[in-house]
Design an enzyme around this catalytic site. Sequence first.
Site, PDB file in Angstrom:
ATOM      1  N   ASP A 116      61.177   6.640  48.202  1.00 42.64           N
ATOM      2  CA  ASP A 116      62.003   7.759  47.758  1.00 42.64           C
ATOM      3  C   ASP A 116      61.284   8.654  46.746  1.00 42.64           C
ATOM      4  O   ASP A 116      61.932   9.398  46.008  1.00 42.64           O
ATOM      5  CB  ASP A 116      63.332   7.256  47.180  1.00 42.64           C
ATOM      6  CG  ASP A 116      64.400   8.339  47.144  1.00 42.64           C
ATOM      7  OD1 ASP A 116      64.335   9.256  47.985  1.00 42.64           O
ATOM      8  OD2 ASP A 116      65.285   8.281  46.272  1.00 42.64           O
TER       9      ASP A 116
ATOM     10  N   ASP B 242      63.693   6.949  55.361  1.00 39.01           N
ATOM     11  CA  ASP B 242      63.024   8.106  54.739  1.00 39.01           C
ATOM     12  C   ASP B 242      61.507   7.979  54.645  1.00 39.01           C
ATOM     13  O   ASP B 242      60.833   8.938  54.248  1.00 39.01           O
ATOM     14  CB  ASP B 242      63.568   8.399  53.333  1.00 39.01           C
ATOM     15  CG  ASP B 242      65.046   8.769  53.338  1.00 39.01           C
ATOM     16  OD1 ASP B 242      65.570   9.094  54.418  1.00 39.01           O
ATOM     17  OD2 ASP B 242      65.671   8.715  52.259  1.00 39.01           O
TER      18      ASP B 242
ATOM     19  N   ASP C 230      75.058   6.806  46.278  1.00 38.52           N
ATOM     20  CA  ASP C 230      73.718   7.304  46.606  1.00 38.52           C
ATOM     21  C   ASP C 230      72.841   7.405  45.364  1.00 38.52           C
ATOM     22  O   ASP C 230      71.617   7.519  45.477  1.00 38.52           O
ATOM     23  CB  ASP C 230      73.807   8.696  47.239  1.00 38.52           C
ATOM     24  CG  ASP C 230      74.421   8.670  48.622  1.00 38.52           C
ATOM     25  OD1 ASP C 230      74.114   7.741  49.393  1.00 38.52           O
ATOM     26  OD2 ASP C 230      75.215   9.580  48.936  1.00 38.52           O
TER      27      ASP C 230
END
Length: 322
Positions: A120, A156, A296
């Site tokens: 991330d 991701d 989140d």
Amino acid sequence: MPRVRRRTRTAALAAALALMTAGTVAVSQSAAAGVTSLGVAPAASDLYVDPTTQAYAAWEAASGTDKDLLAKIALTPQAYWVGDWADADETREQVADYTGRAATAGQTGMLTVYAIPGRDCGNHSGGGVPESEYARWVDTVASGIQGNPMVVLEPDALAQLGDCDGQGDRVGYLRYAAASLTDAGARVYIDAGHSAWLSPGEAARRLQLVGFTDAVGFALNTSNYQTTADTQAYAEQVSSQVGGRPYVIDTSRNGNGSNGEWCNPRGRALGEQPRFVDDATALDALLWVKLPGESDGACNGGPAAGQWWQEIALELAANAHW
């Protein structure tokens, strides 16, 4: 490579029963294409509902209307996430426990592996295991797998490829993880972001960098809000450029689509309930990869990433179209 036709549901049932008897996943190599056989999704099995989730605990503690709403989340199959918040040996035991319970129930478990170095890019879910430890971590986690769970590999990671320092040989890590997890019996889908992120061509290009020697397909919309229709239209374009590979879609929170925000947006809804799909497309399954009700990150009034946020859980459930 030409599109590979998947077998009918009757054939899939027979194949699944054969696999259960053998206790292994049959993986064959195509001499012409050098890729793992598409095989069949485990459509004869039900997806496993984990009674140890935060949603399940919240549902058990609730009453009245809240209990009814939280049941929509708690009693729906969702993925079990593993990452660097525990050491490799502890994570292995967690994986063995979860997949063992699913296998004992005769159902299909779902794992999300989320520990890539540079995860991330240091944002709300930043972290990951050190570059020198990733292969050992993956092998240790894979050794805990029981049965044949579905795995969404590193949300991701491909979409953020090259976006920040500290990623190391990210493509190599993904290849290694796909091989290790597949050898352990998992059915691996490489995460490729969502339909509003990369172009279909770019998503396909990045997936081809990793390749499908071991992974069976790719995953889209993990923890995001793009509609199923938009995601599937996009996914079919990607699939057509990677040899007809199958894919799964995270529908956990896409019932109202996206409002352009990704971090705890308000006004969203639970999406379609998880199910296996057998139709004329390359879609293998609709899954709940993200656990609805878990934050989140510390944004839009939410707690830290992964923490239970009952307010938004109730909102998602109340807005669901089912």
